[in-house]
Design a protein around this motif. Sequence first.
Motif, PDB file in Angstrom:
ATOM      1  N   MET A 147       0.819  -1.201   0.000  1.00  9.80           N
ATOM      2  CA  MET A 147       0.000   0.000   0.000  1.00  9.80           C
ATOM      3  C   MET A 147       0.860   1.262   0.000  1.00  9.80           C
ATOM      4  N   ALA A 148       2.069   1.182   0.563  1.00  6.92           N
ATOM      5  CA  ALA A 148       2.940   2.357   0.654  1.00  6.92           C
ATOM      6  C   ALA A 148       3.697   2.636  -0.642  1.00  6.92           C
ATOM      7  N   VAL A 149       3.790   1.641  -1.515  1.00  9.54           N
ATOM      8  CA  VAL A 149       4.498   1.827  -2.787  1.00  9.54           C
ATOM      9  C   VAL A 149       3.654   2.712  -3.707  1.00  9.54           C
ATOM     10  N   PRO A 150       4.218   3.788  -4.271  1.00 12.35           N
ATOM     11  CA  PRO A 150       3.459   4.660  -5.176  1.00 12.35           C
ATOM     12  C   PRO A 150       3.199   3.962  -6.513  1.00 12.35           C
ATOM     13  N   GLY A 155       3.415   2.877 -10.221  1.00 15.10           N
ATOM     14  CA  GLY A 155       4.550   2.902 -11.143  1.00 15.10           C
ATOM     15  C   GLY A 155       5.887   2.584 -10.509  1.00 15.10           C
ATOM     16  N   LYS A 156       5.898   2.262  -9.217  1.00  9.90           N
ATOM     17  CA  LYS A 156       7.148   1.990  -8.499  1.00  9.90           C
ATOM     18  C   LYS A 156       7.137   0.567  -7.950  1.00  9.90           C
ATOM     19  N   ASN A 157       8.310   0.149  -7.432  1.00 13.96           N
ATOM     20  CA  ASN A 157       8.420  -1.164  -6.796  1.00 13.96           C
ATOM     21  C   ASN A 157       8.972  -0.998  -5.388  1.00 13.96           C
ATOM     22  N   TYR A 158       9.447  -2.070  -4.810  1.00 10.45           N
ATOM     23  CA  TYR A 158       9.898  -2.040  -3.411  1.00 10.45           C
ATOM     24  C   TYR A 158      11.003  -1.032  -3.158  1.00 10.45           C
ATOM     25  N   ILE A 159      11.760  -0.674  -4.198  1.00 10.90           N
ATOM     26  CA  ILE A 159      12.885   0.259  -4.015  1.00 10.90           C
ATOM     27  C   ILE A 159      12.405   1.628  -3.538  1.00 10.90           C
ATOM     28  N   ALA A 160      11.136   1.937  -3.802  1.00 10.30           N
ATOM     29  CA  ALA A 160      10.575   3.198  -3.302  1.00 10.30           C
ATOM     30  C   ALA A 160      10.558   3.240  -1.781  1.00 10.30           C
ATOM     31  N   LEU A 161      10.682   2.071  -1.141  1.00  8.30           N
ATOM     32  CA  LEU A 161      10.647   1.999   0.317  1.00  8.30           C
ATOM     33  C   LEU A 161      12.041   1.747   0.899  1.00  8.30           C
ATOM     34  N   THR A 162      13.083   2.185   0.196  1.00  7.58           N
ATOM     35  CA  THR A 162      14.470   2.002   0.645  1.00  7.58           C
ATOM     36  C   THR A 162      15.148   3.351   0.856  1.00  7.58           C
ATOM     37  N   SER A 163      16.313   3.298   1.469  1.00  9.60           N
ATOM     38  CA  SER A 163      17.078   4.527   1.707  1.00  9.60           C
ATOM     39  C   SER A 163      17.532   5.163   0.391  1.00  9.60           C
ATOM     40  N   ARG A 164      17.641   4.373  -0.669  1.00  3.12           N
ATOM     41  CA  ARG A 164      18.020   4.932  -1.968  1.00  3.12           C
ATOM     42  C   ARG A 164      17.033   6.011  -2.400  1.00  3.12           C
ATOM     43  N   HIS A 165      15.771   5.833  -2.043  1.00  2.23           N
ATOM     44  CA  HIS A 165      14.739   6.821  -2.367  1.00  2.23           C
ATOM     45  C   HIS A 165      14.386   7.695  -1.160  1.00  2.23           C
ATOM     46  N   ASN A 166      15.295   7.683  -0.185  1.00  3.91           N
ATOM     47  CA  ASN A 166      15.141   8.513   1.010  1.00  3.91           C
ATOM     48  C   ASN A 166      13.844   8.231   1.775  1.00  3.91           C
ATOM     49  N   TYR A 167      13.436   6.958   1.749  1.00  4.38           N
ATOM     50  CA  TYR A 167      12.241   6.589   2.508  1.00  4.38           C
ATOM     51  C   TYR A 167      12.566   6.738   3.997  1.00  4.38           C
ATOM     52  N   ARG A 181      16.052  -7.675  -3.877  1.00  4.04           N
ATOM     53  CA  ARG A 181      14.828  -8.344  -4.318  1.00  4.04           C
ATOM     54  C   ARG A 181      14.745  -8.310  -5.842  1.00  4.04           C
ATOM     55  N   PHE A 182      13.888  -9.175  -6.393  1.00  2.85           N
ATOM     56  CA  PHE A 182      13.634  -9.090  -7.821  1.00  2.85           C
ATOM     57  C   PHE A 182      12.974  -7.752  -8.130  1.00  2.85           C
ATOM     58  N   TRP A 183      13.226  -7.222  -9.331  1.00  2.00           N
ATOM     59  CA  TRP A 183      12.741  -5.890  -9.698  1.00  2.00           C
ATOM     60  C   TRP A 183      11.218  -5.778  -9.657  1.00  2.00           C
ATOM     61  N   ASN A 184      10.502  -6.922  -9.852  1.00  2.00           N
ATOM     62  CA  ASN A 184       9.033  -6.855  -9.879  1.00  2.00           C
ATOM     63  C   ASN A 184       8.400  -7.155  -8.519  1.00  2.00           C
ATOM     64  N   PHE A 185       9.206  -7.160  -7.466  1.00  2.00           N
ATOM     65  CA  PHE A 185       8.691  -7.337  -6.113  1.00  2.00           C
ATOM     66  C   PHE A 185       7.922  -6.076  -5.712  1.00  2.00           C
ATOM     67  N   LEU A 186       6.642  -6.230  -5.358  1.00  2.00           N
ATOM     68  CA  LEU A 186       5.746  -5.127  -4.987  1.00  2.00           C
ATOM     69  C   LEU A 186       5.627  -4.085  -6.106  1.00  2.00           C
ATOM     70  N   LEU A 187       5.736  -4.519  -7.321  1.00  2.00           N
ATOM     71  CA  LEU A 187       5.664  -3.617  -8.472  1.00  2.00           C
ATOM     72  C   LEU A 187       4.211  -3.224  -8.754  1.00  2.00           C
ATOM     73  N   LYS A 188       3.970  -1.919  -8.859  1.00  2.00           N
ATOM     74  CA  LYS A 188       2.612  -1.402  -9.051  1.00  2.00           C
ATOM     75  C   LYS A 188       2.461  -0.732 -10.407  1.00  2.00           C
TER      76      LYS A 188
END
Length: 368
Positions: free
Chosen positions: A257-260, A262-274, A284-291
């Motif tokens: 639910m927190a993933v925007p 068009g994004k995947n799990y990486i949106a919830l990492t420090s790389r994206h300043n989450y 993780r695989f790139w399509n993990f939590l992919l929206k």
Amino acid sequence: MILEQRGFTVNDQIEKIIDSKVNAIGFFSGAGGLDIGSQLAGAKVISSLDFDVDSVKTMNANKYFNHAVHYHKDIQAVTAEDYKELLKANNPEKLILIGGPPCQPFSKGGYWVTHDRRKANDDPRNMIGNYLRVISDLRPDGFLLENVESILHPTNKIAVENLKNSIDQLGYDFQIVKSNALDYGVPQKRKRVFFLASRKKFIGEPIKTHGSSDEIKLNPSLLPYENVGNWIEKYNIEKFFENEELTTGKTYSQELMAVPPGKNYIALTSRHNYPDPKFTAGTRFWNFLLKLDPKLPSWTISAQPGPWVGPFHWSGRRLRVPEIAALQTFPEDYIFVGNRRSIQKQIGNAVPSLLGKSMVEHLISNIS
């Protein structure tokens, strides 16, 4: 964003192809994505074949193919004699064969095997040889062979060279078309390779109908790529609810639910300043939590997705059957037979109907 509904029906359109002078025989038909494309292109499908019983039931369930004979068989047990009476009854002016032999021997999942050990040409799942045998027996005016993009990977060089030589020895000219379904009006990024063969010399290439903004500047006749919202928003109502879509209360439901969109799990990492990182990028695989993003095309629809493998609906649920069918450009009124897992597999393994239409149109133009 204003959405424009996309979609089409076929079970009420049978009269448009019933008298076609070009007939097609389908192999490895599955749920019929390529067979639908063939009839949309003007070639009447007089027969289909598949080893999966639910797929054959799906073909039989649709009026669009009432005129066809649907075989539940293994192609290894098929001979030209099986089609003798069928061809006599239909008496086509032109005949094409269409099919996508199983692609496991050429999938990216096999790349870890060393080049010396990887023998796609000898893989028992490789049905290309049997498809060529039937082509040799039936001697059609042309044929289409579809496979995954990775069939052209260097590790498959010997198998592909053998295929090219076999087509040449059968007396056909051929083209290898590297396609992306996006370019043909499908709201999905899906790369596939088509071997198109004709007894005549090929002229031109399949006509792309859609393109990126940069491509449209060079060719104004192109339409913008299709977005998923136009194709599936109509199914985002209670009428189409499925128990299988629910993710609430499960392992990663809050994270999904927190993933925007068009994004995947990486949106919830420090790389994206989450602010409270849930995952580490690259683990993780790139399509993990992919929206999905309703304004953009979809990623490739899988035949057997894992429990948290996307694409998911932008609202945070799993996609519904009519949604995954629409993303493969199956008709709105198309009937699928089987349980949820079987139907997902049938749809995910299919050639998108509009992609198939463009390829068959090109083939027909080169056998006439």
